[in-house]
Enzyme design. Structure first.
Site, PDB file in Angstrom:
ATOM      1  N   ASP A  85       1.451   4.495   2.109  1.00 39.65           N
ATOM      2  CA  ASP A  85       1.117   4.857   3.482  1.00 39.65           C
ATOM      3  C   ASP A  85       0.342   6.176   3.525  1.00 39.65           C
ATOM      4  O   ASP A  85       0.261   6.915   2.542  1.00 39.65           O
ATOM      5  CB  ASP A  85       2.391   4.939   4.325  1.00 39.65           C
ATOM      6  CG  ASP A  85       2.108   4.603   5.780  1.00 39.65           C
ATOM      7  OD1 ASP A  85       1.646   3.473   6.042  1.00 39.65           O
ATOM      8  OD2 ASP A  85       2.301   5.471   6.642  1.00 39.65           O
TER       9      ASP A  85
ATOM     10  N   ASP B 226       0.848  -1.192   0.000  1.00 39.31           N
ATOM     11  CA  ASP B 226       0.000   0.000   0.000  1.00 39.31           C
ATOM     12  C   ASP B 226       0.878   1.234   0.000  1.00 39.31           C
ATOM     13  O   ASP B 226       2.063   1.170   0.324  1.00 39.31           O
ATOM     14  CB  ASP B 226      -0.877   0.029   1.259  1.00 39.31           C
ATOM     15  CG  ASP B 226      -0.025  -0.041   2.523  1.00 39.31           C
ATOM     16  OD1 ASP B 226       0.298  -1.169   2.939  1.00 39.31           O
ATOM     17  OD2 ASP B 226       0.351   1.015   3.056  1.00 39.31           O
TER      18      ASP B 226
END
Ligand code: ZN
Length: 265
Positions: A206, A204
């Site tokens: 952040d 992902d």
């Protein structure tokens, strides 16, 4: 010293609970308690390889509750001298998105209160300026040209994700990856005189680099699941070309130093 059961280990991360087919299980007791799970040992590329699921076989242990010392000690007691450590990370750089695999070359410890050393007495100061084994890193990078090398991984206590302000702060330091398990795993491997490399899978972006609501657990696990096959291939190919650990500074740093903790044999 008894013959090693395995000289290479893989410590699997979130969503990565098996690596070896047809493995034998070793229940190892350590002076620090039980490791996250029995250690599975099997053959990969003609080498005996140990596999330990970092979070337990059923993800029982969140990052701050993992018995890192027992894990490191257990692997060393089986004869492990080289550790490949896949882990899930958030990216602090928008240009490095989900699916990227990165071998960081630096680490920043932002954990709190974890048992992070075997040293309980005496003057044993472990060199850690270079926290990862550059020889292992070179071997992993050599088998897949899409693997990125370099960058700093900041390890936070968890289990919560970062606030946006924290994440922006980390990014502003020039740090590139964020994770919850890379410390003290790396330093304990060094104390066990093992070569160690983190193989970071970006799951992902952040909170600090994302316009949306920040990372979710579902996102992390899904990204790891999507990349399992690729990670397994990367690990197998890497194991086939690992260098001889003899002579590496990951072990030789302790030559001539009277260690005040037990190295299992
Ligand atoms: Zn090394």
């Amino acid at each position: 010293m008894s013959a090693p059961v395995a000289e290479i280990a893989v410590i699997g991360g979130s969503g990565f609970y098996s690596f070896l087919d047809d493995a034998e299980q070793h229940a190892v007791e350590t002076p620090y308690g039980a490791p996250s799970a029995p250690v599975a040992v099997g053959t990969v590329a003609g080498r005996r390889v140990a596999f330990l699921p970092r979070h337990g076989r059923h993800h029982e242990y969140p990052p701050h509750r993992i018995n890192y010392r027992a894990n490191a000690w257990a692997l060393r007691s089986l004869g492990v001298r080289q550790v490949l450590a896949p882990c899930a990370v958030g990216s602090l750089r928008p240009e490095v998105g989900p699916g990227a695999v990165v071998l960081p070359d630096q680490l920043v410890d932002r954990t709190l209160g974890r048992a992070q050393t075997f040293v309980e007495a005496g003057a044993v100061h472990v060199p850690f300026a270079e926290p990862y084994c550059d020889r292992l890193s070179a071997a992993v990078a050599s088998v897949d040209e899409t693997v990125r090398t370099g960058g700093t991984m900041v390890v936070i206590e968890g289990p919560r994700f970062s606030t946006r302000a924290e994440s922006q702060h980390y990014a502003a330091q020039g740090w590139s990856l964020i994770n919850m398990t890379g410390h003290p795993e790396a330093v304990l491997a060094r104390e066990m005189r093992q070569c160690y490399v983190s193989i970071a899978l970006v799951t992902d972006l952040d909170a600090g680099v994302e316009a949306g609501s920040g990372v979710s657990q579902e996102e992390v696990f899904a990204a790891f699941a999507d990349n399992l096959g690729r990670l397994r291939g990367l690990l197998s190919d890497s194991i086939a070309v690992l260098p001889d650990p003899d002579g590496c500074t990951c072990a030789s740093w302790a030559d001539g130093i009277p260690l005040t903790y037990e190295l299992p044999s």
